[in-house]
Design a protein around this motif. Structure first.
Motif, PDB file in Angstrom:
ATOM      1  N   VAL A  22       6.828   8.897   1.578  1.00  9.29           N
ATOM      2  CA  VAL A  22       5.624   9.305   1.000  1.00  9.29           C
ATOM      3  C   VAL A  22       4.983  10.775  -0.040  1.00  9.29           C
ATOM      4  N   SER A  23       4.212  10.334  -0.530  1.00 11.06           N
ATOM      5  CA  SER A  23       3.398  12.054  -0.588  1.00 11.06           C
ATOM      6  C   SER A  23       2.008  11.841  -1.257  1.00 11.06           C
ATOM      7  N   SER A  24       0.779  12.647  -1.551  1.00 15.10           N
ATOM      8  CA  SER A  24      -0.081  12.718  -1.982  1.00 15.10           C
ATOM      9  C   SER A  24      -0.611  14.422  -2.382  1.00 15.10           C
ATOM     10  N   ALA A  72       4.880  -6.340   3.467  1.00 19.40           N
ATOM     11  CA  ALA A  72       4.374  -5.707   3.314  1.00 19.40           C
ATOM     12  C   ALA A  72       3.085  -5.165   3.778  1.00 19.40           C
ATOM     13  N   ASP A  73       2.503  -6.308   4.452  1.00 22.58           N
ATOM     14  CA  ASP A  73       1.062  -6.641   4.182  1.00 22.58           C
ATOM     15  C   ASP A  73       1.323  -5.749   5.517  1.00 22.58           C
ATOM     16  N   LYS A  74       1.742  -6.334   7.063  1.00 24.72           N
ATOM     17  CA  LYS A  74       1.796  -5.557   8.171  1.00 24.72           C
ATOM     18  C   LYS A  74       2.196  -3.983   8.347  1.00 24.72           C
ATOM     19  N   LEU A  75       3.282  -3.855   7.221  1.00 24.02           N
ATOM     20  CA  LEU A  75       4.325  -2.256   7.844  1.00 24.02           C
ATOM     21  C   LEU A  75       2.861  -1.443   6.870  1.00 24.02           C
ATOM     22  N   GLY A  76       1.871  -1.952   5.025  1.00 24.84           N
ATOM     23  CA  GLY A  76       0.962  -0.979   4.997  1.00 24.84           C
ATOM     24  C   GLY A  76       0.152  -0.832   6.021  1.00 24.84           C
ATOM     25  N   PHE A  92       0.760  -1.531  -0.396  1.00 21.43           N
ATOM     26  CA  PHE A  92      -0.265  -0.222  -0.089  1.00 21.43           C
ATOM     27  C   PHE A  92       0.682   1.456  -0.046  1.00 21.43           C
ATOM     28  N   MET A  93       2.179   1.345   0.603  1.00 25.35           N
ATOM     29  CA  MET A  93       3.076   2.129   0.743  1.00 25.35           C
ATOM     30  C   MET A  93       3.603   2.682  -0.957  1.00 25.35           C
ATOM     31  N   GLY A  94       3.493   1.342  -1.998  1.00 25.94           N
ATOM     32  CA  GLY A  94       4.221   1.829  -3.060  1.00 25.94           C
ATOM     33  C   GLY A  94       5.677   1.017  -3.014  1.00 25.94           C
ATOM     34  N   LYS A  95       5.490   1.320  -4.411  1.00 22.83           N
ATOM     35  CA  LYS A  95       7.020   0.599  -4.858  1.00 22.83           C
ATOM     36  C   LYS A  95       8.322   1.667  -5.126  1.00 22.83           C
ATOM     37  N   PHE A  96       9.320   1.314  -4.203  1.00 25.94           N
ATOM     38  CA  PHE A  96       9.838   2.359  -4.155  1.00 25.94           C
ATOM     39  C   PHE A  96      10.804   1.928  -5.025  1.00 25.94           C
ATOM     40  N   ILE A 126      -1.256   7.510  -3.387  1.00 21.36           N
ATOM     41  CA  ILE A 126       0.173   7.886  -2.791  1.00 21.36           C
ATOM     42  C   ILE A 126       0.730   7.392  -3.241  1.00 21.36           C
ATOM     43  N   HIS A 127       2.224   8.364  -3.631  1.00 24.30           N
ATOM     44  CA  HIS A 127       3.254   8.870  -4.185  1.00 24.30           C
ATOM     45  C   HIS A 127       4.090   8.164  -3.811  1.00 24.30           C
ATOM     46  N   PRO A 128       5.186   6.550  -3.577  1.00 21.54           N
ATOM     47  CA  PRO A 128       6.140   6.309  -2.856  1.00 21.54           C
ATOM     48  C   PRO A 128       8.145   6.730  -3.129  1.00 21.54           C
ATOM     49  N   ASP A 129       8.002   8.028  -2.560  1.00 21.23           N
ATOM     50  CA  ASP A 129       9.023   9.135  -2.665  1.00 21.23           C
ATOM     51  C   ASP A 129      10.348   8.169  -2.900  1.00 21.23           C
ATOM     52  N   LEU A 130      11.242   7.840  -1.835  1.00 20.40           N
ATOM     53  CA  LEU A 130      11.959   7.760  -1.667  1.00 20.40           C
ATOM     54  C   LEU A 130      12.246   6.706  -0.003  1.00 20.40           C
ATOM     55  N   LEU A 131      13.293   5.398  -0.039  1.00 19.98           N
ATOM     56  CA  LEU A 131      13.795   5.243   1.222  1.00 19.98           C
ATOM     57  C   LEU A 131      15.229   5.512   0.864  1.00 19.98           C
ATOM     58  N   ASN A 132      16.207   5.398   2.606  1.00 20.20           N
ATOM     59  CA  ASN A 132      16.689   5.434   2.793  1.00 20.20           C
ATOM     60  C   ASN A 132      17.356   4.878   4.232  1.00 20.20           C
ATOM     61  N   THR A 133      18.507   4.573   3.952  1.00 20.23           N
ATOM     62  CA  THR A 133      19.190   3.689   5.452  1.00 20.23           C
ATOM     63  C   THR A 133      19.957   4.241   6.190  1.00 20.23           C
ATOM     64  N   SER A 134      19.924   3.482   7.480  1.00 19.84           N
ATOM     65  CA  SER A 134      20.160   4.845   8.603  1.00 19.84           C
ATOM     66  C   SER A 134      20.971   3.516   9.688  1.00 19.84           C
ATOM     67  N   ASP A 135      21.793   3.157   9.449  1.00 20.58           N
ATOM     68  CA  ASP A 135      22.247   1.519  10.110  1.00 20.58           C
ATOM     69  C   ASP A 135      20.850   0.092   9.840  1.00 20.58           C
TER      70      ASP A 135
END
Length: 215
Positions: free
Chosen positions: A186-188, A68-72, A21-25, A170-179
């Motif tokens: 996301v945005s809309s 993904a279902d749990k996160l969504g 539901f959050m989209g494909k990043f 909803i548009h998946p904008d960006l993922l980034n990691t920090s450890d």
């Protein structure tokens, strides 16, 4: 190698990550300076860092997709409670206008008519809030005493909203990691971009999701 070093020196993950539901990043930045969870230690060569980060995040992103279902569901529940927090008139296109006298396509038109007066204007409650929210407030999605899913809550207590159509904006904008943490944005454009304009959050190692900012 799944991690690509761009010309600007930034490290990117080369494959998309699908969070339902959050989209494909497609844009995923790997912070190679924060990779202790991958086993990176001071003094390692860049090749060793890349190898360890690749193994770690390959597993991490596969785990995210498997959950993904749990996160969504966590994110959708946040949307519902966010609506409760701000009481935003999501049936409008922006803060004060309708489009051509109608409603957005994520509004159930037959349901919202029940909240209109004889002139076609939406009614307001005695305290200035909209009666559209009354059922949702009365149920209290924060406690969710009946352990309903987000879709069940909307269907029963906020039937004006076509949740599936709203989510589709909803548009998946960006993922980034920090450890071990995965940050998301996301945005809309719904409500003129005023409802979910730039929504940030963290996915923790146990796949608990927290929205930290919605500017």
């Amino acid at each position: 190698m799944s991690i690509v070093i761009a010309a600007d020196g930034e490290a990117y993950w080369s494959k998309p990550v699908d969070l339902g539901f959050m989209g494909k990043f497609d844009e995923i930045i790997i912070d190679l300076d924060r990779c202790e969870a991958a086993g990176v230690i001071e003094g390692m060569s860049q090749m060793d860092i890349l190898d360890k980060a690749t193994v770690y995040y390959e597993d991490r992103f596969k785990n995210l997709e498997a959950n993904a279902d749990k996160l969504g569901e966590q994110f959708l529940m946040w949307i519902i409670t966010h609506l409760c927090d701000i009481g935003y008139p999501f049936w409008q296109f922006d803060d004060n206008t309708f489009s051509n006298g109608g409603y957005p396509d994520y509004i159930n038109k037959e349901v919202i008519k029940k909240f209109e007066d004889e002139s076609g204007a939406l009614k307001t409650g005695s305290n200035g809030s909209s009666p559209i929210y009354e059922q949702l407030y009365a149920y209290d999605p924060y406690t969710n005493c009946d352990q309903l899913t987000s879709f069940q809550i909307v269907a029963q207590y906020l039937p004006v909203l076509n949740f599936e159509k709203l989510i589709a904006t909803i548009h998946p904008d960006l993922l980034n990691t920090s450890d071990e943490y995965i940050n998301f944005q996301v945005s809309s454009e719904v409500c003129g971009g005023l409802l979910l304009c730039a929504t940030y959050g963290i996915i923790y190692e146990n796949n608990e999701l927290e929205v930290t900012n919605n500017c």
